[in-house]
Scaffold this motif. Structure first.
Motif, PDB file in Angstrom:
ATOM      1  N   UNK A  97      46.722  57.687  42.586  1.00 39.17           N
ATOM      2  CA  UNK A  97      46.914  57.656  43.793  1.00 39.17           C
ATOM      3  C   UNK A  97      45.977  55.897  44.007  1.00 39.17           C
ATOM      4  N   UNK A  98      44.910  55.772  42.965  1.00 38.88           N
ATOM      5  CA  UNK A  98      44.368  54.435  42.912  1.00 38.88           C
ATOM      6  C   UNK A  98      44.789  53.226  42.246  1.00 38.88           C
ATOM      7  N   UNK A  99      45.881  53.219  42.689  1.00 35.21           N
ATOM      8  CA  UNK A  99      47.347  52.059  41.352  1.00 35.21           C
ATOM      9  C   UNK A  99      48.371  51.616  42.583  1.00 35.21           C
ATOM     10  N   UNK A 100      48.195  49.849  42.682  1.00 29.47           N
ATOM     11  CA  UNK A 100      49.015  49.807  44.001  1.00 29.47           C
ATOM     12  C   UNK A 100      49.895  48.283  42.635  1.00 29.47           C
ATOM     13  N   UNK A 130      34.773  58.577  51.466  1.00 28.61           N
ATOM     14  CA  UNK A 130      36.043  59.512  53.011  1.00 28.61           C
ATOM     15  C   UNK A 130      37.077  59.196  53.012  1.00 28.61           C
ATOM     16  N   UNK A 131      37.575  57.960  52.884  1.00 30.42           N
ATOM     17  CA  UNK A 131      39.480  57.839  53.341  1.00 30.42           C
ATOM     18  C   UNK A 131      39.850  58.363  52.217  1.00 30.42           C
ATOM     19  N   UNK A 132      41.289  58.699  53.367  1.00 27.27           N
ATOM     20  CA  UNK A 132      42.262  59.746  52.769  1.00 27.27           C
ATOM     21  C   UNK A 132      43.160  59.053  51.738  1.00 27.27           C
ATOM     22  N   UNK A 133      43.057  59.418  50.241  1.00 29.95           N
ATOM     23  CA  UNK A 133      44.327  58.383  49.810  1.00 29.95           C
ATOM     24  C   UNK A 133      45.289  57.587  50.180  1.00 29.95           C
ATOM     25  N   UNK A 134      45.783  58.339  50.969  1.00 33.54           N
ATOM     26  CA  UNK A 134      46.889  57.015  51.519  1.00 33.54           C
ATOM     27  C   UNK A 134      46.255  56.104  52.284  1.00 33.54           C
ATOM     28  N   UNK A 178      44.501  48.825  50.922  1.00 28.97           N
ATOM     29  CA  UNK A 178      44.947  47.881  49.839  1.00 28.97           C
ATOM     30  C   UNK A 178      46.186  47.399  49.811  1.00 28.97           C
ATOM     31  N   UNK A 179      47.493  47.762  50.933  1.00 31.20           N
ATOM     32  CA  UNK A 179      48.518  47.579  50.833  1.00 31.20           C
ATOM     33  C   UNK A 179      48.484  46.351  51.831  1.00 31.20           C
ATOM     34  N   UNK A 180      47.857  46.110  53.118  1.00 27.08           N
ATOM     35  CA  UNK A 180      47.273  45.570  53.667  1.00 27.08           C
ATOM     36  C   UNK A 180      46.727  43.799  52.697  1.00 27.08           C
TER      37      UNK A 180
END
Length: 386
Positions: free
Chosen positions: A147-150, A322-326, A332-334
Motif C-alpha cells: 500500500x506504500x508502492x506506486x 492519519x491518512x488512509x492507505x487509499x 502519490x498518484x497525483x
C-alpha cells in the motif's frame, strides 16, 4: 474460522512466501543471498556511526513486496534521525534512509493484486506517526507494504522517481490540502530557493496562484523570479512586513507556509492579514541547534490574539499516520502525474555508491549545493542512461 485455524493459515502463508523467494533464487535469479546495507549502530553523527554491512536479503511477508533498490536520496531529515534530533527514532542498529526510493519488484506475497514482479515502482518509506516501524532504504533490497508502492513509467529517470514521494508530495499537500489556496490568491512562503519552495512555485503557477517568496540572499532574487516566482523579498536588505504590505495591498495575505521558523517565521505570522494562517513545516534557522529552548518561533501575542491568526505545524510522517492507505496512494498518484507531465520538475541528483557514503553525506550537508546526493545501485538489467 477459529483461532487455531487462523494460526495454521498464517503459518502456511509464511511458508508459501518463503518457498516463492527460495524458488526465485534456485531458478538462477540475479537476486543474491546477501546484500549491502548502510547501518547505524547507535545515535550519533552519521559519518561516525554508519557502517557498510552485509545482511541477508529479506523475505516479504503478508501484504508486502521485495524491492530491489535502484536509487534513494539522502535527505536532511535522514541525517537528523541518525543524530536523534527528529520527530521519531528507529531502533538501533538501523538501516539509514527513512524517506523514499525507486526500484523493481523482485517478489510479491501470494495474495497481492495490482502489482507484478519486475515492475518499476516508487516506495514511500516515510514512517507513519503513529504507526509501525518502516525499514530504511539505504540497502540493496527492502520489503515494503504494497500500500506504500506506486508504479512509475520507465521513461521517468531514477533520479526523479526516487525523489517523488517526499518533497513534491509535501508541496502538493501544503498548497492544496493544508491551506486550500485558490486561483488568484497570494501565498507567502519562506525558503523559496529550497526544493519544496521551488516545487511550490511551479505548482502555484500551474494552479493560477500568486507567490510572494522570501529568500536570505540578494543573489537569489533574480533566480527565483526567473523560476516563476511572482514577487521576491530578500531578508538580507528588505523589511519583510513592509514589503508584504506593499505587494499585497489593503487585502493583505491570508495564507503562508514557513520552513525557517525562528524570527523569520514570527515575521511571516505578523505580516499576515487578520484571520491569516501560516503552516510551519520546517525549521531551517535551527538546523544545527541542539538546545530545545532555541527551537522557537517568537510570536507576537497581540498579533495572534487580536487578529485571530493561526500558526500550526505540518509533518509528512504524521500525515501518513492519519491518512488512509487509499488516500495516501491517491495523493502519490497525483504527484506522479504532475511529475510525469512535467508540471513539477525535480532537480537532478548526484549519484554515489554506498561505499562513498562519507562523501555523499558531506555533500548533503553543504549549503546551497547544486544537487541532492543519491545512493545508487546497479543490477545490470536496467538502462544505465535512465
Amino acid at each position: 474460522m477459529d483461532a487455531d485455524e487462523d494460526a495454521g493459515t498464517s503459518i502456511v502463508f509464511v511458508q508459501n512466501t518463503r518457498r516463492v523467494c527460495r524458488a526465485l533464487r534456485d531458478e538462477g535469479s540475479l537476486m543474491p543471498q546477501s546484500m549491502r546495507a548502510l547501518v547505524a549502530g547507535k545515535v550519533g553523527e552519521p559519518t561516525d556511526v554508519l557502517r557498510l554491512e552485509s545482511r541477508p536479503v529479506p523475505t516479504p511477508g503478508a501484504g508486502q513486496a521485495l524491492i530491489r533498490v535502484k536509487a534513494t536520496p539522502i535527505h536532511a531529515s535522514d541525517l537528523h534521525v541518525l543524530r536523534g534530533r527528529y520527530g521519531f527514532s528507529p531502533e538501533f542498529p538501523a538501516v539509514g534512509g527513512h524517506m523514499e526510493c525507486v526500484g523493481r519488484i523482485e517478489a510479491l506475497s501470494p495474495d497481492t493484486e495490482g502489482l507484478k514482479v519486475g515492475e518499476r515502482v516508487v516506495v514511500a518509506a516515510v514512517p507513519a506517526v503513529p504507526g509501525h516501524h518502516v525499514v530504511g532504504t539505504w540497502q540493496e533490497y527492502l520489503v515494503a507494504d504494497t500500500r506504500r508502492i506506486l508504479p512509475v513509467p520507465d521513461h521517468l529517470s531514477d533520479s526523479s522517481a526516487c525523489q517523488l514521494a517526499v518533497n513534491p508530495l509535501t508541496a502538493l499537500l501544503l498548497v492544496t490540502r493544508e491551506l486550500d489556496v485558490q486561483p488568484g490568491e497570494w501565498l507567502l512562503q519562506t525558503a523559496a530557493g529550497s526544493t519544496v519552495g521551488r516545487l511550490v512555485i511551479q505548482l502555484a503557477r500551474h494552479l493560477g496562484m500568486r507567490t510572494i517568496n522570501v529568500v536570505r540572499r540578494r543573489g537569489a532574487v533574480e533566480e527565483i523570479k526567473a523560476f516563476g516566482g511572482d514577487e521576491v523579498i530578500c531578508t538580507e536588505d528588505e523589511d519583510l512586513l513592509q514589503r508584504v504590505a506593499e505587494i499585497a495591498g489593503p487585502a493583505g495575505v491570508r495564507k503562508a507556509i514557513d520552513c525557517v521558523a525562528g524570527l523569520v517565521g514570527a515575521q511571516v505570522s505578523q505580516a499576515l492579514a487578520p484571520g491569516g494562517e501560516v503552516v510551519v513545516y520546517g525549521a531551517l534557522s535551527t538546523h544545527r541547534q541542539t538546545d530545545p529552548a532555541a527551537l522557537t518561533i517568537p510570536l507576537q501575542a497581540r498579533s495572534v490574539i487580536y487578529e485571530t491568526k493561526v500558526v500550526r505545524g505540518f509533518w509528512l510522517n504524521r500525515w501518513f499516520g492519519t491518512a488512509s492507505p487509499e488516500d495516501a496512494l491517491h495523493a502519490l498518484s497525483q504527484v506522479r502525474s504532475l511529475v510525469v507531465d512535467e508540471v513539477l520538475s525535480i532537480p537532478q541528483g548526484q549519484p554515489f555508491p554506498l561505499e562513498r557514503f562519507t562523501e555523499a553525506i558531506a555533500l548533503a550537508e553543504t549549503p546551497a549545493r547544486d544537487a541532492k546526493p543519491l545512493f545508487v545501485f546497479e543490477d545490470g538489467r536496467d538502462n544505465d542512461d535512465r
